[in-house]
Enzyme design. Sequence first.
Site, PDB file in Angstrom:
ATOM      1  CD  GLU A  28      -2.878  -0.931   2.498  1.00  0.00           C
ATOM      2  OE1 GLU A  28      -2.688   0.027   3.291  1.00  0.00           O
ATOM      3  OE2 GLU A  28      -3.768  -1.777   2.646  1.00  0.00           O
ATOM      4  CD  GLN A  46      -0.515  19.392  -9.221  1.00  0.00           C
ATOM      5  OE1 GLN A  46      -1.212  20.407  -9.040  1.00  0.00           O
ATOM      6  NE2 GLN A  46       0.698  19.461  -9.754  1.00  0.00           N
ATOM      7  CG  ASP A  47      -1.174  11.700  -7.077  1.00  0.00           C
ATOM      8  OD1 ASP A  47      -1.604  10.532  -7.160  1.00  0.00           O
ATOM      9  OD2 ASP A  47      -1.170  12.356  -6.006  1.00  0.00           O
ATOM     10  CG  ASN A  48       3.172  16.853  -9.485  1.00  0.00           C
ATOM     11  OD1 ASN A  48       2.087  17.003 -10.068  1.00  0.00           O
ATOM     12  ND2 ASN A  48       3.689  17.798  -8.701  1.00  0.00           N
ATOM     13  NE  ARG A  58      13.263  16.471 -12.958  1.00  0.00           N
ATOM     14  CZ  ARG A  58      12.504  16.772 -14.014  1.00  0.00           C
ATOM     15  NH1 ARG A  58      11.661  17.806 -13.958  1.00  0.00           N
ATOM     16  NH2 ARG A  58      12.582  16.066 -15.137  1.00  0.00           N
ATOM     17  CG  HIS A  61      11.808  23.842  -7.504  1.00  0.00           C
ATOM     18  ND1 HIS A  61      11.570  22.941  -8.514  1.00  0.00           N
ATOM     19  CD2 HIS A  61      12.879  24.567  -7.902  1.00  0.00           C
ATOM     20  CE1 HIS A  61      12.458  23.105  -9.469  1.00  0.00           C
ATOM     21  NE2 HIS A  61      13.262  24.105  -9.135  1.00  0.00           N
ATOM     22  CE  LYS A  70       6.556  20.473  -3.480  1.00  0.00           C
ATOM     23  NZ  LYS A  70       7.760  21.254  -3.783  1.00  0.00           N
ATOM     24  CG  HIS A 117      11.208  18.484  -2.452  1.00  0.00           C
ATOM     25  ND1 HIS A 117      10.820  18.091  -3.709  1.00  0.00           N
ATOM     26  CD2 HIS A 117      11.733  17.387  -1.853  1.00  0.00           C
ATOM     27  CE1 HIS A 117      11.078  16.795  -3.852  1.00  0.00           C
ATOM     28  NE2 HIS A 117      11.635  16.342  -2.744  1.00  0.00           N
ATOM     29  CE1 TYR A 130       7.121  15.284  -8.101  1.00  0.00           C
ATOM     30  CE2 TYR A 130       6.127  16.926  -6.679  1.00  0.00           C
ATOM     31  CZ  TYR A 130       6.806  16.589  -7.828  1.00  0.00           C
ATOM     32  OH  TYR A 130       7.162  17.581  -8.724  1.00  0.00           O
ATOM     33  CE  LYS A 168      11.872  26.095 -12.463  1.00  0.00           C
ATOM     34  NZ  LYS A 168      10.543  25.489 -12.211  1.00  0.00           N
ATOM     35  CG  ASP A 169      15.810  24.304 -10.949  1.00  0.00           C
ATOM     36  OD1 ASP A 169      15.671  23.060 -10.894  1.00  0.00           O
ATOM     37  OD2 ASP A 169      14.856  25.104 -10.823  1.00  0.00           O
TER      38      ASP A 169
HETATM   39  C1  LIG Z   1       5.839  21.300 -10.931  1.00  0.00           C
HETATM   40  C2  LIG Z   1       4.896  21.363 -12.090  1.00  0.00           C
HETATM   41  C3  LIG Z   1       5.339  21.685 -13.354  1.00  0.00           C
HETATM   42  N1  LIG Z   1       4.452  21.752 -14.389  1.00  0.00           N
HETATM   43  C4  LIG Z   1       4.979  22.064 -15.719  1.00  0.00           C
HETATM   44  C5  LIG Z   1       5.712  23.390 -15.812  1.00  0.00           C
HETATM   45  C6  LIG Z   1       6.804  23.121 -16.829  1.00  0.00           C
HETATM   46  O1  LIG Z   1       6.307  23.367 -18.145  1.00  0.00           O
HETATM   47  C7  LIG Z   1       7.095  21.632 -16.690  1.00  0.00           C
HETATM   48  C8  LIG Z   1       8.349  21.349 -15.892  1.00  0.00           C
HETATM   49  O2  LIG Z   1       8.249  22.079 -14.695  1.00  0.00           O
HETATM   50  P1  LIG Z   1       9.497  22.219 -13.751  1.00  0.00           P
HETATM   51  O3  LIG Z   1      10.738  22.425 -14.563  1.00  0.00           O
HETATM   52  O4  LIG Z   1       9.156  23.274 -12.706  1.00  0.00           O
HETATM   53  O5  LIG Z   1       9.548  20.780 -13.068  1.00  0.00           O
HETATM   54  P2  LIG Z   1      10.478  20.371 -11.829  1.00  0.00           P
HETATM   55  O6  LIG Z   1      11.836  21.013 -11.941  1.00  0.00           O
HETATM   56  O7  LIG Z   1      10.384  18.910 -11.706  1.00  0.00           O
HETATM   57  O8  LIG Z   1       9.738  21.040 -10.589  1.00  0.00           O
HETATM   58  C9  LIG Z   1       9.473  20.304  -9.408  1.00  0.00           C
HETATM   59  O9  LIG Z   1      10.729  20.087  -8.814  1.00  0.00           O
HETATM   60  C10 LIG Z   1      10.820  19.926  -7.424  1.00  0.00           C
HETATM   61  C11 LIG Z   1      11.461  18.590  -7.140  1.00  0.00           C
HETATM   62  C12 LIG Z   1       9.608  20.097  -6.618  1.00  0.00           C
HETATM   63  O10 LIG Z   1       9.595  19.781  -5.433  1.00  0.00           O
HETATM   64  C13 LIG Z   1       8.390  20.673  -7.206  1.00  0.00           C
HETATM   65  O11 LIG Z   1       7.345  19.730  -7.145  1.00  0.00           O
HETATM   66  C14 LIG Z   1       8.520  21.143  -8.595  1.00  0.00           C
HETATM   67  O12 LIG Z   1       8.980  22.482  -8.560  1.00  0.00           O
HETATM   68  O13 LIG Z   1       5.955  21.081 -16.025  1.00  0.00           O
HETATM   69  C15 LIG Z   1       3.102  21.517 -14.235  1.00  0.00           C
HETATM   70  O14 LIG Z   1       2.311  21.583 -15.196  1.00  0.00           O
HETATM   71  N2  LIG Z   1       2.639  21.211 -12.978  1.00  0.00           N
HETATM   72  C16 LIG Z   1       3.492  21.119 -11.895  1.00  0.00           C
HETATM   73  O15 LIG Z   1       3.031  20.816 -10.770  1.00  0.00           O
END
Ligand SMILES: Cc1cn([C@H]2C[C@H](O)[C@@H](COP(=O)(O)OP(=O)(O)O[C@H]3O[C@H](C)C(=O)[C@H](O)[C@H]3O)O2)c(=O)[nH]c1=O
Length: 182
Positions: A28, A46-48, A58, A61, A70, A117, A130, A168-169
């Site tokens: 589970e 929301q699930d990612n 990454r 954030h 999360k 995170h 997550y 971005k990061d």
């Molecule tokens: C986070 C997110 C992103 N997006 C879209 C926006 C961008 O077009 C694309 C990639 O986004 P991003 O580069 O911000 O993805 P990560 O770098 O994995 O961001 C995450 O990275 C770290 C580990 C975190 O803890 C957060 O959950 C989140 O910021 O997905 C969405 O449509 N929904 C979402 O919830």
Amino acid sequence: MNISPLAIPDVVLLMPKVFGDERGFFMETFRQSAFEVHCGAYTFVQDNHSLSAHGILRGLHYQLEKPQGKLVRVTRGEVFDVAVDLRRSSPTFGRWVGATLSAENKQQLWVPPGFAHAFYVTSEAAEFQYKCTDYYNPGDEYCIRWDDPDLAIAWPLVGGQPPRVSEKDGQGVSFEESPKFP
Ligand SMILES: Cc1cn([C@H]2C[C@H](O)[C@@H](COP(=O)(O)OP(=O)(O)O[C@H]3O[C@H](C)C(=O)[C@H](O)[C@H]3O)O2)c(=O)[nH]c1=O
């Protein structure tokens, strides 16, 4: 579900019970009642799911107006996962805690609202899944540099090489100048 204490008590490492047999395994991955006992009465909206190659980092954030809690886990490969306490009122403000999460150890990390995170991929590739307690709010996203000197996060960088991060990061701010929580 068992838990393991970490240096920041509000961040919880959860270890689901795994039932193995000749077919494989069952576990589970989430049960609201058990989660509430260990982590509090949060609900998820929301699930990612993301896939990252070896050496990708990454984060760090967080969202400020709509902070997301999360519950994170790895279903392929391995990452070093980090949470940073941004709550000024917290006795662990400015401290970080990390855990190795992998498809093999099946451990999960609860990162409450109020934390930044990030994760760094130590395997060839990693799938990261997550649950979030609030919706993605793009205008509300903040990023702290992964290598901020005040945080001094001990990333297990493979071969001492810097991680690969998104543009971005790469423009993340310092911990000192980042907006904080009360
Ligand atoms: C986070 C997110 C992103 N997006 C879209 C926006 C961008 O077009 C694309 C990639 O986004 P991003 O580069 O911000 O993805 P990560 O770098 O994995 O961001 C995450 O990275 C770290 C580990 C975190 O803890 C957060 O959950 C989140 O910021 O997905 C969405 O449509 N929904 C979402 O919830």
